[in-house]
Design an enzyme around this catalytic site. Structure first.
Site, mmCIF file in Angstrom:
data_model
loop_
_atom_site.group_PDB
_atom_site.id
_atom_site.type_symbol
_atom_site.label_atom_id
_atom_site.label_comp_id
_atom_site.label_asym_id
_atom_site.label_seq_id
_atom_site.Cartn_x
_atom_site.Cartn_y
_atom_site.Cartn_z
ATOM 1 N N ASN A 7 -22.999 -32.048 39.695
ATOM 2 C CA ASN A 7 -21.890 -32.872 39.203
ATOM 3 C C ASN A 7 -20.643 -31.978 39.203
ATOM 4 O O ASN A 7 -20.498 -31.113 38.333
ATOM 5 C CB ASN A 7 -22.235 -33.367 37.790
ATOM 6 C CG ASN A 7 -21.177 -34.295 37.235
ATOM 7 O OD1 ASN A 7 -20.120 -34.492 37.840
ATOM 8 N ND2 ASN A 7 -21.441 -34.866 36.072
ATOM 9 N N ARG A 95 -23.535 -36.534 41.937
ATOM 10 C CA ARG A 95 -22.923 -37.632 41.194
ATOM 11 C C ARG A 95 -21.585 -37.934 41.876
ATOM 12 O O ARG A 95 -20.749 -37.038 42.026
ATOM 13 C CB ARG A 95 -22.676 -37.218 39.752
ATOM 14 C CG ARG A 95 -22.002 -38.321 39.001
ATOM 15 C CD ARG A 95 -21.396 -37.863 37.719
ATOM 16 N NE ARG A 95 -20.726 -38.991 37.096
ATOM 17 C CZ ARG A 95 -19.682 -38.887 36.312
ATOM 18 N NH1 ARG A 95 -19.184 -37.707 36.039
ATOM 19 N NH2 ARG A 95 -19.135 -39.962 35.790
ATOM 20 N N HIS A 184 -20.480 -45.520 34.499
ATOM 21 C CA HIS A 184 -21.720 -45.196 33.776
ATOM 22 C C HIS A 184 -22.919 -45.946 34.359
ATOM 23 O O HIS A 184 -23.933 -46.125 33.686
ATOM 24 C CB HIS A 184 -21.648 -45.589 32.276
ATOM 25 C CG HIS A 184 -20.774 -44.732 31.436
ATOM 26 N ND1 HIS A 184 -20.076 -45.222 30.359
ATOM 27 C CD2 HIS A 184 -20.480 -43.413 31.503
ATOM 28 C CE1 HIS A 184 -19.392 -44.245 29.797
ATOM 29 N NE2 HIS A 184 -19.609 -43.138 30.473
ATOM 30 N N ARG A 245 -9.920 -42.816 24.671
ATOM 31 C CA ARG A 245 -9.412 -43.954 25.460
ATOM 32 C C ARG A 245 -9.364 -45.209 24.595
ATOM 33 O O ARG A 245 -10.265 -45.442 23.796
ATOM 34 C CB ARG A 245 -10.314 -44.232 26.669
ATOM 35 C CG ARG A 245 -10.237 -43.169 27.721
ATOM 36 C CD ARG A 245 -11.167 -43.489 28.892
ATOM 37 N NE ARG A 245 -11.870 -42.295 29.300
ATOM 38 C CZ ARG A 245 -13.066 -42.273 29.868
ATOM 39 N NH1 ARG A 245 -13.701 -43.390 30.114
ATOM 40 N NH2 ARG A 245 -13.629 -41.142 30.195
ATOM 41 N N GLU A 388 -28.579 -39.122 33.019
ATOM 42 C CA GLU A 388 -27.975 -39.480 34.303
ATOM 43 C C GLU A 388 -28.484 -38.539 35.391
ATOM 44 O O GLU A 388 -28.704 -38.945 36.522
ATOM 45 C CB GLU A 388 -26.447 -39.414 34.191
ATOM 46 C CG GLU A 388 -25.910 -40.598 33.395
ATOM 47 C CD GLU A 388 -24.492 -40.422 32.898
ATOM 48 O OE1 GLU A 388 -24.281 -39.610 31.986
ATOM 49 O OE2 GLU A 388 -23.591 -41.100 33.417
#
Ligand code: ADP
Length: 404
Positions: A7, A95, A184, A245, A388
């Protein structure tokens, strides 16, 4: 079958090596951070049965290629490594954040796939270029190893038009590709698979609401194993309140703010991404800190948590209305897995829609998949740790088997 998962971020590369056959296990994980700074840091953890040994190295890593070389050195280190030679890595899973409508599954990276990721740079200008760098340097360091891209957006490609289209002029979609993509996806897909396993049902018969609450937060409505809606949109800014956010807003706020403050659009967008959410509301983005301050009587932290939980509850209501069946709601990621009080707050008063928590089960800390609903709850409430990276490794492995 050993799979390396990569990643790549702006100044970091995270990695993990998994053994997938005959049993799944993590062999090591780590990251190189502060790439490009005078002193970069490699942290490498090797898992051996019940023991974990850890090394930390500080040295100058000018770019991602040097970063990956340092990782290769750690992987093959005679004392702390997990392989003798890079040829033992059977595949590399990357990823990749965005591939729009181009892929609804992982893809074996060839020039066409590489170009498709490049083509989506305008939709993910902060992420896709870094993912491409990760792929380029991995191709240089592992020239004979197949590489696979696993996209954050792929799982959401089953969302139907009535849920992914915005009510804007039609050509904004056809010409500018403006629509809900969702993110996600790798985590929501993992949670879908694990929920089906936990409930001992076929995935194609399993319906759930997956609630991923980490630094970024999103939810997915999954019907019979397929995603039918999600809270993030064209960008990861839409939907839930997150650490920094804002999530859902009246779109007219941008213009009003610009008029009132003289700030330009990109500065306002930066504020909505980096200075909003829990941090904007109460000054802290870590839910642990917000909970502690709320408990100590800080009013702004209390309200921030109320807003955070209320937004999640609202989406649970919306998704339980659109899903014809609902087996379970599933909490995951840092907050979802650990913050029992947040789960309790969200589930409070949802008996009418069949969601009934068992307070004692919920309060019991654990790091494995578990259920926390009352025995008579029509909808199950599960807590399932997400991974993940493992999902990327699984998809990489599956694709390599298919192509073998
Ligand atoms: P990321 O989205 O970066 O993968 P994680 O899934 O690790 O992040 O989630 C990170 C967040 O999880 C932190 O911001 C923190 O608020 C929250 N968190 C971690 N542990 C706990 C805990 N024990 N209680 C409450 N929140 C926690």
């Amino acid at each position: 079958m050993k799979i390396l998962v990569i990643n790549a971020g702006s100044s970091s590369i995270k990695y993990q090596v998994f053994e997938l056959t005959p049993y799944e296990s993590t062999l090591c994980s780590g990251l190189v951070e502060k790439i490009g700074e005078p002193v970069s840091v490699l942290s490498h953890k090797r898992m051996q049965r019940r023991r974990v040994d850890e090394i930390r190295r500080e040295e100058s890593v000018p770019d991602h290629k040097a970063g990956l070389k340092l990782i290769v050195a750690a992987l093959t280190d005679p004392e702390h490594g997990v392989i003798h030679d890079i040829s033992e890595i059977n595949g590399i899973g990357h990823r990749v954040v965005h591939c729009g409508e181009a892929f609804s599954n992982a893809a074996l990276i060839n020039d066409e796939v590489f170009n498709a990721i490049e083509d989506h740079v305008p939709l993910a200008p902060l992420h896709n270029p870094l993912n491409l760098t990760g792929i380029e340097v991995a191709r240089e360091c592992f020239p004979d190893t197949p590489q696979v891209a696993v996209f954050d957006t792929a799982f959401h490609q089953s969302i139907p038009p009535h849920a992914f289209m915005y009510a804007l002029p039609h050509e904004f979609y056809t010409k500018l590709r403006i629509r809900r993509y969702g993110f996600h996806g790798t985590s929501h897909k993992y949670i879908t698979d694990e929920t089906a396993k936990y409930l001992d049902k076929a995935k194609e018969m399993t319906s759930l609401i997956s609630i991923h609450l980490g630094n970024g937060c999103s939810m997915a409505a999954v019907h019979n194993g397929e995603c039918v809606d999600t809270t993030m949109g064209l960008t990861p800014l839409e939907g839930l309140v997150m650490g920094t956010r804002c999530g859902d807003l009246d779109p007219a706020i941008h213009e009003y703010l610009a008029e009132q403050t003289g700030k330009d659009l990109s500065e306002i967008t930066r504020i909505m991404n980096k200075e909003s959410g829990l941090k904007g509301l109460c000054g802290y983005n870590d839910v642990r800190e917000v909970m502690q301050r709320a408990e100590d009587g800080d009013e702004r932290s209390r309200i921030a948590l109320d807003i955070y939980c209320y937004r999640i509850k609202k989406y649970i209501g919306a998704y339980s209305a659109v899903l014809p069946d609902l087996d379970a709601i599933v909490f995951t990621a840092g907050v979802g897995e650990n913050a029992a009080r947040v789960r309790a707050r969200i589930c409070q008063g949802m008996e009418r829609i069949g969601i009934i928590l068992d307070e004692t089960l919920n309060a019991h800390p654990s790091d494995v998949a578990r259920d926390v609903h009352a025995a008579y709850s029509p909808v199950k409430i599960l807590v399932i740790p997400t991974s993940e990276e493992l999902q990327i490794a699984r998809e990489t492995n599956a694709l390599l088997q298919e192509n073998a």
